[in-house]
Design an enzyme around this catalytic site. Structure first.
Site, PDB file in Angstrom:
ATOM      1  N   GLY A  19       0.843  -1.202   0.000  1.00  0.00           N
ATOM      2  CA  GLY A  19       0.000   0.000   0.000  1.00  0.00           C
ATOM      3  C   GLY A  19       0.868   1.237   0.000  1.00  0.00           C
ATOM      4  O   GLY A  19       0.568   2.215   0.670  1.00  0.00           O
ATOM      5  N   ARG A  22       0.414   5.793  -1.646  1.00  0.00           N
ATOM      6  CA  ARG A  22      -0.170   7.041  -1.116  1.00  0.00           C
ATOM      7  C   ARG A  22      -0.162   7.001   0.415  1.00  0.00           C
ATOM      8  O   ARG A  22       0.232   5.989   1.007  1.00  0.00           O
ATOM      9  CB  ARG A  22      -1.595   7.214  -1.621  1.00  0.00           C
ATOM     10  N   ASP A  69      -2.594  -7.614  -4.604  1.00  0.00           N
ATOM     11  CA  ASP A  69      -3.555  -7.552  -3.503  1.00  0.00           C
ATOM     12  C   ASP A  69      -2.982  -8.373  -2.350  1.00  0.00           C
ATOM     13  O   ASP A  69      -2.801  -9.583  -2.482  1.00  0.00           O
ATOM     14  CB  ASP A  69      -4.898  -8.141  -3.983  1.00  0.00           C
ATOM     15  N   SER A 149      -2.548   0.178  14.767  1.00  0.00           N
ATOM     16  CA  SER A 149      -3.367   1.373  14.995  1.00  0.00           C
ATOM     17  C   SER A 149      -3.654   1.519  16.480  1.00  0.00           C
ATOM     18  O   SER A 149      -3.715   0.521  17.212  1.00  0.00           O
ATOM     19  CB  SER A 149      -4.695   1.247  14.251  1.00  0.00           C
ATOM     20  N   TYR A 162     -11.994  -3.560  12.528  1.00  0.00           N
ATOM     21  CA  TYR A 162     -10.670  -2.944  12.385  1.00  0.00           C
ATOM     22  C   TYR A 162      -9.868  -3.057  13.691  1.00  0.00           C
ATOM     23  O   TYR A 162      -8.683  -3.374  13.677  1.00  0.00           O
ATOM     24  CB  TYR A 162     -10.880  -1.489  11.978  1.00  0.00           C
ATOM     25  N   ALA A 165      -8.701  -6.590  14.009  1.00  0.00           N
ATOM     26  CA  ALA A 165      -7.616  -6.903  13.061  1.00  0.00           C
ATOM     27  C   ALA A 165      -6.297  -6.283  13.536  1.00  0.00           C
ATOM     28  O   ALA A 165      -5.246  -6.929  13.496  1.00  0.00           O
ATOM     29  CB  ALA A 165      -7.975  -6.383  11.673  1.00  0.00           C
ATOM     30  N   LYS A 166      -6.358  -5.041  14.010  1.00  0.00           N
ATOM     31  CA  LYS A 166      -5.123  -4.366  14.432  1.00  0.00           C
ATOM     32  C   LYS A 166      -4.600  -4.942  15.754  1.00  0.00           C
ATOM     33  O   LYS A 166      -3.386  -5.023  15.960  1.00  0.00           O
ATOM     34  CB  LYS A 166      -5.344  -2.852  14.529  1.00  0.00           C
ATOM     35  N   ILE A 195      -4.271  10.299  11.698  1.00  0.00           N
ATOM     36  CA  ILE A 195      -3.298  10.788  10.714  1.00  0.00           C
ATOM     37  C   ILE A 195      -4.050  11.282   9.476  1.00  0.00           C
ATOM     38  O   ILE A 195      -5.009  10.647   9.028  1.00  0.00           O
ATOM     39  CB  ILE A 195      -2.315   9.654  10.300  1.00  0.00           C
TER      40      ILE A 195
END
Ligand code: NAI
Length: 254
Positions: A19, A22, A69, A149, A162, A165-166, A195
């Site tokens: 990723g 960007r 991916d 995160s 999320y 997962a983190k 961020i």
């Protein structure tokens, strides 16, 4: 471009940033290239990858963009193979690719759970397995840096998928740090707070103000704030650090 073009602390090393076209991944790719690493950036959008690769090359970096991916095993393995073919080795892996599919638990769709798990957690597993197999064969150590995160440490309402997962990624970081220490492969996580990237662009001004009120440093973080810590963890100065989570959040979570 050849590996010998730049002079820096990461000269001769090869990094993969998932990723990386960007946001936080883009800033990480830029700083690692600035330090002399050859950088392989992956993403799903070929045009954007091409643009990022051109920008980094214009600054003197050795760069390769690979469409892949992270949630698909074949893609993850092809990404590591492409890095080896182009630059001969892999020394640093940054598992940065991530997605959100927010919603309250009671309304969360199975697909939203699965997709967030697949990209944020399974992706890191697939890439780490493929890259560290190669690092072990190279016999010269390595670095894995997982972008977790604050949500994985404190939990966010509306982000059960999320946050899970983190948090899983943090457990994965610690388990793999223990396993891979034998081969001098150091594994750490960086956990950003709020961020300024595409991921947070959709937050309403009211919600943003509420979130910022919780941040002692009273500003939203920049991708560079996160990338500087990744740069440090990738370098020789971090040689005695493994299994750690470095929080980059302006004090939001302590
Ligand atoms: P972003 O949305 O700008 O970038 C995410 C990157 O991941 C993009 O390049 C996207 O193409 C890539 N990606 C998504 N799914 C992918 C897949 N299946 N395969 C390959 N690449 C894929 O977001 P941002 O903010 O730069 O996020 C980077 C990382 O930082 C993520 O892991 C995110 O969870 C984490 N993070 C971000 C925070 C923020 O406030 N922006 C806070 C905490 C963590």
């Amino acid at each position: 471009m050849t590996l010998a073009v730049r002079k820096g602390p990461l000269d001769g090393r090869v990094a993969i940033v998932t990723g990386g076209s960007r946001g936080i991944g883009g800033a990480i790719a830029t700083l690692l290239a600035e330090d002399g690493a050859a950088v392989v950036v992956s993403g799903r959008d070929a045009d954007r990858l091409q643009r990022t690769a051109k920008e980094l090359e214009a600054q003197g970096g050795a760069v390769l963009g690979v469409v892949a991916d992270v949630a698909i095993r074949e893609d993850a393995e092809r990404l590591v193979d492409a890095a080896k073919q182009r630059f001969g080795r892999v020394d640093i892996l940054v598992n940065n690719a991530g997605v959100i599919r927010d919603g309250l638990l009671v309304r969360m769709k199975d697909e939203d759970w699965d997709h967030v798990m697949n990209v944020n957690l399974r992706g890191a597993f697939l890439l780490t397995r493929a890259a560290t197999k190669l690092m072990i064969r190279q016999k010269s150590g390595g670095r894995v840096i997982n972008i977790a995160s604050t949500a994985g440490a404190m939990g966010n309402a509306g982000q059960a998928n999320y946050s899970a997962a983190k948090a899983g990624l943090i457990g994965f970081t610690k388990a793999t740090a223990r396993e891979l220490a034998h081969w001098s492969i150091l594994v750490n996580a960086v956990a950003p707070g709020l961020i300024e990237t595409d991921m947070t662009a959709g937050i309403s001004p009211e919600a943003r103000a509420e979130l910022l009120a919780e941040v002692p440093l009273k500003r939203i973080g920049t991708p560079r704030d996160v990338a500087e810590v990744v740069r440090f963890l990738a370098g020789d100065g971090a040689a005695y650090i493994t299994g750690q989570v470095v929080h980059v959040n302006g004090g939001l979570y302590m």
